[in-house]
Design an enzyme around this catalytic site. Structure first.
Site, PDB file in Angstrom:
ATOM      1  N   ASP A   1     -55.533  10.919   4.283  1.00  0.00           N
ATOM      2  CA  ASP A   1     -54.602  11.442   3.271  1.00  0.00           C
ATOM      3  C   ASP A   1     -53.504  12.256   3.954  1.00  0.00           C
ATOM      4  OD1 ASP A   1     -53.502  11.952   0.826  1.00  0.00           O
ATOM      5  OD2 ASP A   1     -55.103  13.265   0.102  1.00  0.00           O
TER       6      ASP A   1
ATOM      7  N   ARG B   1     -47.454  16.880   1.928  1.00  0.00           N
ATOM      8  CA  ARG B   1     -48.096  17.823   0.999  1.00  0.00           C
ATOM      9  C   ARG B   1     -49.400  18.379   1.559  1.00  0.00           C
ATOM     10  NH1 ARG B   1     -48.707  12.796  -0.907  1.00  0.00           N
ATOM     11  NH2 ARG B   1     -50.830  11.993  -0.664  1.00  0.00           N
ATOM     12  N   ASN B   2     -49.982  17.676   2.538  1.00  0.00           N
ATOM     13  CA  ASN B   2     -51.250  18.104   3.130  1.00  0.00           C
ATOM     14  C   ASN B   2     -51.086  18.714   4.522  1.00  0.00           C
ATOM     15  OD1 ASN B   2     -52.746  17.443   0.908  1.00  0.00           O
ATOM     16  ND2 ASN B   2     -53.125  15.339   1.587  1.00  0.00           N
TER      17      ASN B   2
ATOM     18  N   ASP C   1     -56.368  19.754   4.393  1.00  0.00           N
ATOM     19  CA  ASP C   1     -56.897  18.914   3.323  1.00  0.00           C
ATOM     20  C   ASP C   1     -57.712  17.729   3.805  1.00  0.00           C
ATOM     21  OD1 ASP C   1     -56.972  18.571   0.416  1.00  0.00           O
ATOM     22  OD2 ASP C   1     -55.172  19.792   0.590  1.00  0.00           O
TER      23      ASP C   1
HETATM   24  O1  ACK Z   1     -47.353  25.120  -1.234  1.00  0.00           O
HETATM   25  P1  ACK Z   1     -48.549  25.857  -1.501  1.00  0.00           P
HETATM   26  O2  ACK Z   1     -48.501  27.330  -1.644  1.00  0.00           O
HETATM   27  O3  ACK Z   1     -49.624  25.473  -0.373  1.00  0.00           O
HETATM   28  O4  ACK Z   1     -49.378  25.208  -2.725  1.00  0.00           O
HETATM   29  C1  ACK Z   1     -50.512  24.521  -2.336  1.00  0.00           C
HETATM   30  C2  ACK Z   1     -51.714  24.960  -3.142  1.00  0.00           C
HETATM   31  O5  ACK Z   1     -52.455  25.871  -2.355  1.00  0.00           O
HETATM   32  C3  ACK Z   1     -52.635  23.821  -3.538  1.00  0.00           C
HETATM   33  O6  ACK Z   1     -53.109  23.161  -2.397  1.00  0.00           O
HETATM   34  C4  ACK Z   1     -51.758  26.131  -1.165  1.00  0.00           C
HETATM   35  N1  ACK Z   1     -52.697  26.252  -0.060  1.00  0.00           N
HETATM   36  C5  ACK Z   1     -53.736  25.437   0.184  1.00  0.00           C
HETATM   37  N2  ACK Z   1     -54.362  25.847   1.307  1.00  0.00           N
HETATM   38  C6  ACK Z   1     -53.682  26.940   1.759  1.00  0.00           C
HETATM   39  C7  ACK Z   1     -53.824  27.793   2.888  1.00  0.00           C
HETATM   40  N3  ACK Z   1     -54.787  27.598   3.772  1.00  0.00           N
HETATM   41  N4  ACK Z   1     -52.930  28.777   3.053  1.00  0.00           N
HETATM   42  C8  ACK Z   1     -51.940  28.950   2.159  1.00  0.00           C
HETATM   43  N5  ACK Z   1     -51.742  28.180   1.071  1.00  0.00           N
HETATM   44  C9  ACK Z   1     -52.615  27.185   0.879  1.00  0.00           C
HETATM   45  C10 ACK Z   1     -50.813  24.994  -0.937  1.00  0.00           C
END
Ligand code: ACK
Length: 341
Positions: free
Chosen positions: A177, A181-182, A195
């Site tokens: 994936d 976005r990941n 992810d």
């Molecule tokens: O762009 P974002 O803030 O980055 O929105 C998505 C949301 O959660 C759903 O996946 C954020 N996210 C995911 N994992 C992390 C992480 N390790 N640190 C900061 N933001 C995260 C992701």
């Protein structure tokens, strides 16, 4: 909030892991006491999962609390969602630390809801960061470094992801994936592959055949994955080519004007996304090689990383952001079902 007391665990690129007592314990011993986590807010959510920002006490030596991201399930998630999350955790436990892969810091799974604790990446996901840099009139990069550095920053994102994926594939893991976005972006702009919800450990098989059903990231998938459910590191390389296209177009949606069925028909007859006008030939040729029909003809992540390094060192402007034709990448399809269909 007192910044001196808050530590965001994140390694700068190309450095060994920092010597934080808890963070360096073997991943199999990273069970973390739930009562030492203080949830601050939601960072984002999907259908059944959510990501929370939290403060963890006692995670590192010398700092009272550490900002972390906590992956968990939403109310209403079923047993299969929990099983998926446990599979993701098991895979992350097996992956050693790497500066371009989001690091597992701990987990609380002794009771529900299960928590997977990972490094907090303050700049969020790469796709949104790229798109934001458009709406700010390219000033995010341009004003800071001058226009010629814009291309350099983007090339560094591409190299970070290639390095993270070279490491993941060396651990015999298929991501399945890979998409902007990941990928998460740290405070210092280092990109980290994240992810692992669809990822598979293929230590003994090298090829993974999908059996369970669920929505799929079609626009990022290799032809053999779409047609035959076959996933390998070479199919991750195809997805990387699409991610490279996302970087070049500042977060546009791949195959902008096509519905998935049309995209599949066209890919089968040899069509590939055309070169964005503002992208230099060398970089576009790399994308095309990632999209070779024969998986064995595609480059490895190691080769991609080396070639990007060479291009970066030449210092040419490979992506001329000033010339991006935004309108052609802003197509919104009627009845669009999202990134996974
Ligand atoms: O762009 P974002 O803030 O980055 O929105 C998505 C949301 O959660 C759903 O996946 C954020 N996210 C995911 N994992 C992390 C992480 N390790 N640190 C900061 N933001 C995260 C992701």
């Amino acid at each position: 909030m007192n910044n001196k007391e808050i530590d965001v665990i994140s390694q700068p690129a190309n450095q060994e892991p920092r010597t934080a007592a808890y963070a360096n314990t073997p991943t199999s011993h990273k069970a973390f006491p739930r009562d030492q986590l203080k949830i601050i807010k939601e960072l984002g959510h999907g259908a059944f999962g959510q990501v929370l920002l939290a403060e963890a006490s006692g995670m590192t030596q010398g700092s009272k609390v550490t900002l972390v991201a906590v992956k968990t399930l939403k109310d209403g998630a079923g047993q299969s969602d929990k099983a998926d999350m446990m599979r993701e955790l098991d895979l992350m436990k097996k992956l050693p630390d790497h500066c371009n892969v989001v690091r597992l810091l701990g987990f609380c799974v002794e009771e529900d809801p299960p928590y997977i604790i990972v490094e907090y990446q303050s700049r969020g996901n790469l796709k949104d960061l790229l798109k934001d840099s458009r709406s700010k009139g390219r000033r995010v990069y341009g004003n800071r470094h001058g226009p010629s550095n814009t291309s350099k920053d983007l090339m560094k994102f591409a190299k970070d992801v290639a390095d993270g994926m070279a490491f993941i594939s060396s651990q015999r893991c298929i991501h399945r994936d890979l998409a902007a976005r990941n990928v998460l972006v740290a405070e210092d702009m280092t990109c980290k592959v994240s992810d692992f919800g669809l990822a598979r450990d293929v230590m003994n098989i090298r090829v993974y055949e999908r059996r369970s059903q669920g929505p799929l990231p079609m626009r990022w998938m290799a032809l053999e994955s779409i047609l035959d459910d076959v996933y390998t590191t070479a199919s991750d390389v195809w997805s990387y080519g699409v991610l490279l296209w996302e970087i070049v177009t500042l977060g546009a949606r791949p195959y902008p004007a096509m519905a998935p069925s049309e995209m599949i028909d066209k890919l089968q007859s040899g069509y590939r996304m055309p070169k964005p006008q503002h992208c230099q030939e060398e970089l576009y040729v790399m994308m095309l090689r990632c999209w070779y029909e024969n998986p064995e003809s595609r480059p490895t992540f190691k080769m991609i990383s080396k070639e990007l390094d060479k291009l970066i060192n030449k210092g040419k402007e490979y992506i001329s952001i000033a010339d991006i034709e935004e309108s052609i990448y802003e197509v919104v399809l009627k009845d669009d079902a999202g990134d996974k269909v």
